[in-house]
Write a protein that holds these residues in place. Structure first.
Motif: not given
Length: 187
Positions: A106-112
């Motif tokens: 899984m990959v996560w893009t931090f929103p802030a």
């Protein structure tokens, strides 16, 4: 008995999943009353998707797996990343000769730009949980062990249709053919 055909050729997100499930549920609801000869008993779902939102992918898997119909999923180009999840809902799974599969973590893009330590820990736990769920699903629906699925995801593994067949991810390599006068739904 009848077959409905669905073409899923977009990223997996809440909108595309809702569209797909709405189409399937509407067809199930359109079944005639018992005693008639006609019913939707099979859904063929052709998937060509680079993946998308993993939560939406598991939602689509769970909805498809719970349908009162036989589900045939087909890789018509690419079943990458989160797209593998609903693909595995098929009771019969096939792939075109010129298609491929991508397994990865899984990959996560931090929103802030700034995250607290607690937020990073929360996301890390989420990623580990969904990696485990994905590897578990792959191992349940193929010949791969849980450990092999985890390793392939960690390594970012591309599979040919022949390899997917060897690993039991698909049942056959064949063209996806929909008869001329059938119900089709495009997502």
């Amino acid at each position: 008995m009848a077959t409905a055909y669905f073409y899923f050729g977009k990223p997996i997100n809440s909108d595309t999943v809702t569209s797909c499930i709405t189409g399937m549920r509407n067809q199930l609801a359109a079944r005639p009353q018992p005693g008639t000869n006609f019913s939707w008993d099979t859904f063929h779902v052709s998937i060509a998707s680079g993946g998308g939102e993993v939560i939406s992918a598991f939602s689509l898997f769970n909805q498809m797996a719970g349908m009162d119909a036989s589900i045939h999923t087909h890789n018509s180009g690419a079943v990458d990343s989160a797209a593998l999840v609903p693909f595995l809902a098929g009771t019969r799974r096939t792939a075109s000769k010129y298609s491929g599969f991508l397994l990865h973590q899984m990959v996560w893009t931090f929103p802030a730009p700034e995250q607290t330590k607690a937020q990073v820990a929360e996301v890390t736990g989420w990623l580990k949980n969904y990696d485990r769920m994905m590897a578990e699903l792959i191992s349940e629906r193929s010949k791969l062990s849980f450990d092999d699925a985890q390793r392939m995801m960690k390594d970012g593994t591309n599979l040919t249709p022949e390899q997917a067949l060897d690993y039991g991810i698909i049942d056959a390599i064949e063209d996806f053919k929909a008869p001329r006068d059938t119900f089709t739904w495009m997502v």
